[in-house]
Design a protein around this motif. Structure first.
Motif, PDB file in Angstrom:
ATOM      1  N   VAL A   5     -33.337 -26.881  41.560  1.00  3.51           N
ATOM      2  CA  VAL A   5     -32.059 -26.515  41.235  1.00  3.51           C
ATOM      3  C   VAL A   5     -31.766 -25.096  41.622  1.00  3.51           C
ATOM      4  CG1 VAL A   5     -30.370 -26.082  39.179  1.00  3.51           C
ATOM      5  CG2 VAL A   5     -32.166 -27.825  39.310  1.00  3.51           C
ATOM      6  N   TYR A   6     -30.622 -24.567  42.280  1.00  2.00           N
ATOM      7  CA  TYR A   6     -30.270 -23.345  42.830  1.00  2.00           C
ATOM      8  C   TYR A   6     -29.173 -22.918  41.862  1.00  2.00           C
ATOM      9  CZ  TYR A   6     -32.780 -25.772  46.551  1.00  2.00           C
ATOM     10  OH  TYR A   6     -33.845 -26.473  47.282  1.00  2.00           O
ATOM     11  N   PHE A   7     -29.469 -21.551  41.921  1.00  2.00           N
ATOM     12  CA  PHE A   7     -28.395 -20.676  40.888  1.00  2.00           C
ATOM     13  C   PHE A   7     -27.892 -19.574  41.839  1.00  2.00           C
ATOM     14  CE2 PHE A   7     -30.745 -22.981  37.761  1.00  2.00           C
ATOM     15  CZ  PHE A   7     -29.672 -23.628  37.001  1.00  2.00           C
ATOM     16  N   SER A   8     -26.624 -19.093  41.458  1.00  2.00           N
ATOM     17  CA  SER A   8     -26.072 -17.882  41.752  1.00  2.00           C
ATOM     18  C   SER A   8     -25.983 -17.873  43.429  1.00  2.00           C
ATOM     19  CB  SER A   8     -26.825 -16.609  41.305  1.00  2.00           C
ATOM     20  OG  SER A   8     -26.027 -15.455  41.386  1.00  2.00           O
ATOM     21  N   TRP A   9     -26.688 -16.689  44.153  1.00  2.00           N
ATOM     22  CA  TRP A   9     -26.460 -16.555  45.313  1.00  2.00           C
ATOM     23  C   TRP A   9     -27.490 -17.333  46.031  1.00  2.00           C
ATOM     24  CZ3 TRP A   9     -31.123 -14.986  47.146  1.00  2.00           C
ATOM     25  CH2 TRP A   9     -31.921 -14.041  46.823  1.00  2.00           C
ATOM     26  N   VAL A  10     -28.470 -17.754  45.455  1.00  2.00           N
ATOM     27  CA  VAL A  10     -29.539 -18.884  46.269  1.00  2.00           C
ATOM     28  C   VAL A  10     -28.603 -19.948  46.502  1.00  2.00           C
ATOM     29  CG1 VAL A  10     -31.659 -20.049  45.829  1.00  2.00           C
ATOM     30  CG2 VAL A  10     -31.396 -17.707  44.978  1.00  2.00           C
ATOM     31  N   ARG A  11     -27.915 -20.508  45.498  1.00  2.00           N
ATOM     32  CA  ARG A  11     -27.222 -21.665  45.632  1.00  2.00           C
ATOM     33  C   ARG A  11     -25.999 -21.752  46.770  1.00  2.00           C
ATOM     34  NH1 ARG A  11     -24.412 -21.779  40.642  1.00  2.00           N
ATOM     35  NH2 ARG A  11     -22.915 -20.639  41.817  1.00  2.00           N
ATOM     36  N   GLU A  12     -25.214 -20.282  46.832  1.00  2.47           N
ATOM     37  CA  GLU A  12     -24.341 -20.165  47.666  1.00  2.47           C
ATOM     38  C   GLU A  12     -25.069 -20.185  49.144  1.00  2.47           C
ATOM     39  OE1 GLU A  12     -22.621 -16.720  46.363  1.00  2.47           O
ATOM     40  OE2 GLU A  12     -21.866 -17.377  44.344  1.00  2.47           O
ATOM     41  N   ASN A  43     -30.033 -21.761  56.662  1.00  3.55           N
ATOM     42  CA  ASN A  43     -29.692 -21.459  55.340  1.00  3.55           C
ATOM     43  C   ASN A  43     -30.971 -21.309  54.217  1.00  3.55           C
ATOM     44  OD1 ASN A  43     -27.088 -21.650  56.160  1.00  3.55           O
ATOM     45  ND2 ASN A  43     -26.696 -23.288  55.202  1.00  3.55           N
ATOM     46  N   TYR A  44     -31.790 -21.944  54.187  1.00  2.00           N
ATOM     47  CA  TYR A  44     -33.001 -21.838  53.341  1.00  2.00           C
ATOM     48  C   TYR A  44     -33.642 -20.573  53.894  1.00  2.00           C
ATOM     49  CZ  TYR A  44     -32.317 -26.324  51.481  1.00  2.00           C
ATOM     50  OH  TYR A  44     -31.817 -27.869  50.832  1.00  2.00           O
ATOM     51  N   ALA A  45     -33.941 -20.236  55.274  1.00  2.00           N
ATOM     52  CA  ALA A  45     -34.481 -18.977  55.549  1.00  2.00           C
ATOM     53  C   ALA A  45     -33.864 -17.743  54.881  1.00  2.00           C
ATOM     54  CB  ALA A  45     -34.790 -19.172  57.087  1.00  2.00           C
ATOM     55  N   ARG A  46     -32.525 -17.681  55.103  1.00  2.00           N
ATOM     56  CA  ARG A  46     -31.693 -16.733  54.469  1.00  2.00           C
ATOM     57  C   ARG A  46     -31.887 -16.778  53.000  1.00  2.00           C
ATOM     58  NH1 ARG A  46     -28.172 -18.402  58.336  1.00  2.00           N
ATOM     59  NH2 ARG A  46     -26.761 -19.412  56.959  1.00  2.00           N
ATOM     60  N   ALA A  47     -31.762 -17.723  52.105  1.00  2.00           N
ATOM     61  CA  ALA A  47     -31.828 -17.766  50.685  1.00  2.00           C
ATOM     62  C   ALA A  47     -33.338 -17.197  50.034  1.00  2.00           C
ATOM     63  CB  ALA A  47     -31.630 -19.276  50.382  1.00  2.00           C
ATOM     64  N   PHE A  48     -34.284 -17.616  51.040  1.00  2.00           N
ATOM     65  CA  PHE A  48     -35.496 -17.210  50.515  1.00  2.00           C
ATOM     66  C   PHE A  48     -36.238 -16.157  51.219  1.00  2.00           C
ATOM     67  CE2 PHE A  48     -34.991 -21.778  49.035  1.00  2.00           C
ATOM     68  CZ  PHE A  48     -35.350 -21.453  47.850  1.00  2.00           C
ATOM     69  N   GLU A  49     -35.632 -15.369  51.965  1.00  2.00           N
ATOM     70  CA  GLU A  49     -36.053 -14.355  52.807  1.00  2.00           C
ATOM     71  C   GLU A  49     -36.518 -13.006  51.849  1.00  2.00           C
ATOM     72  OE1 GLU A  49     -33.360 -12.628  55.663  1.00  2.00           O
ATOM     73  OE2 GLU A  49     -31.791 -12.299  54.186  1.00  2.00           O
ATOM     74  N   LYS A  50     -35.924 -12.940  51.076  1.00  2.00           N
ATOM     75  CA  LYS A  50     -36.234 -11.876  49.949  1.00  2.00           C
ATOM     76  C   LYS A  50     -37.205 -12.462  48.857  1.00  2.00           C
ATOM     77  CE  LYS A  50     -32.814  -8.778  51.068  1.00  2.00           C
ATOM     78  NZ  LYS A  50     -31.542  -8.049  50.802  1.00  2.00           N
ATOM     79  N   ARG A  51     -38.162 -13.043  48.898  1.00  2.00           N
ATOM     80  CA  ARG A  51     -38.920 -13.722  47.837  1.00  2.00           C
ATOM     81  C   ARG A  51     -39.062 -13.222  46.628  1.00  2.00           C
ATOM     82  NH1 ARG A  51     -42.689 -16.150  52.664  1.00  2.00           N
ATOM     83  NH2 ARG A  51     -40.988 -17.521  53.617  1.00  2.00           N
ATOM     84  N   ASP A  52     -39.473 -11.786  46.732  1.00  2.00           N
ATOM     85  CA  ASP A  52     -39.671 -10.967  45.374  1.00  2.00           C
ATOM     86  C   ASP A  52     -38.396 -10.906  44.586  1.00  2.00           C
ATOM     87  OD1 ASP A  52     -38.488  -9.286  47.417  1.00  2.00           O
ATOM     88  OD2 ASP A  52     -39.473  -7.640  46.638  1.00  2.00           O
ATOM     89  N   ALA A  53     -37.203 -11.359  45.294  1.00  2.00           N
ATOM     90  CA  ALA A  53     -35.886 -11.209  44.513  1.00  2.00           C
ATOM     91  C   ALA A  53     -35.472 -12.449  43.768  1.00  2.00           C
ATOM     92  CB  ALA A  53     -34.839 -10.892  45.270  1.00  2.00           C
ATOM     93  N   ILE A  54     -36.464 -13.509  43.891  1.00  2.00           N
ATOM     94  CA  ILE A  54     -36.077 -14.883  43.320  1.00  2.00           C
ATOM     95  C   ILE A  54     -37.269 -15.051  42.346  1.00  2.00           C
ATOM     96  CG2 ILE A  54     -35.989 -17.244  43.907  1.00  2.00           C
ATOM     97  CD1 ILE A  54     -35.280 -16.543  46.667  1.00  2.00           C
ATOM     98  N   ARG A  55     -36.240 -15.339  41.020  1.00  2.00           N
ATOM     99  CA  ARG A  55     -37.388 -15.932  40.056  1.00  2.00           C
ATOM    100  C   ARG A  55     -37.138 -17.494  39.948  1.00  2.00           C
ATOM    101  NH1 ARG A  55     -38.484 -11.486  40.814  1.00  2.00           N
ATOM    102  NH2 ARG A  55     -37.965  -9.800  39.523  1.00  2.00           N
ATOM    103  N   VAL A  56     -38.364 -17.978  39.452  1.00  2.00           N
ATOM    104  CA  VAL A  56     -38.261 -19.638  39.341  1.00  2.00           C
ATOM    105  C   VAL A  56     -38.969 -20.016  38.067  1.00  2.00           C
ATOM    106  CG1 VAL A  56     -39.832 -21.386  40.486  1.00  2.00           C
ATOM    107  CG2 VAL A  56     -39.321 -19.261  41.811  1.00  2.00           C
TER     108      VAL A  56
END
Length: 84
Positions: A5-12, A43-56
């Motif tokens: 499940v993806y939220f906010s800018w990760v989803r976008e 798209n996935y590469a861009r979404a996850f390029e700032k890994r420290d900015a993503i919570r899980v």
């Protein structure tokens, strides 16, 4: 199959709000899953390029990058939440 499940800018950036995936057996942690997903498309590469900015969250519990994941899990990715 794991439910992602993806939220906010990760989803976008990914271009979808959720998907069901088969997690490869060599992908055993949250950080390994993020690395794996980042290889799936630009798209996935861009979404996850700032890994420290993503919570899980795994099964609706916030977890650290070394937390294990399985194909029975619901795994949510989202940016940090701020109050105000």
């Amino acid at each position: 199959m794991a439910q992602l499940v993806y939220f906010s800018w990760v989803r976008e950036t990914v271009g979808k709000s959720e998907e069901t995936v088969e997690i490869p057996k060599e992908v055993a942690t949250v950080s390994a899953l993020i690395r794996y997903l980042a290889t799936q498309s630009d798209n996935y590469a861009r979404a996850f390029e700032k890994r420290d900015a993503i919570r899980v969250a795994v099964n609706q519990v916030h977890v650290k990058p070394e937390h294990s994941v399985t194909n029975a899990d619901e795994i949510a990715f989202f940016p940090p939440v701020t109050g105000g």
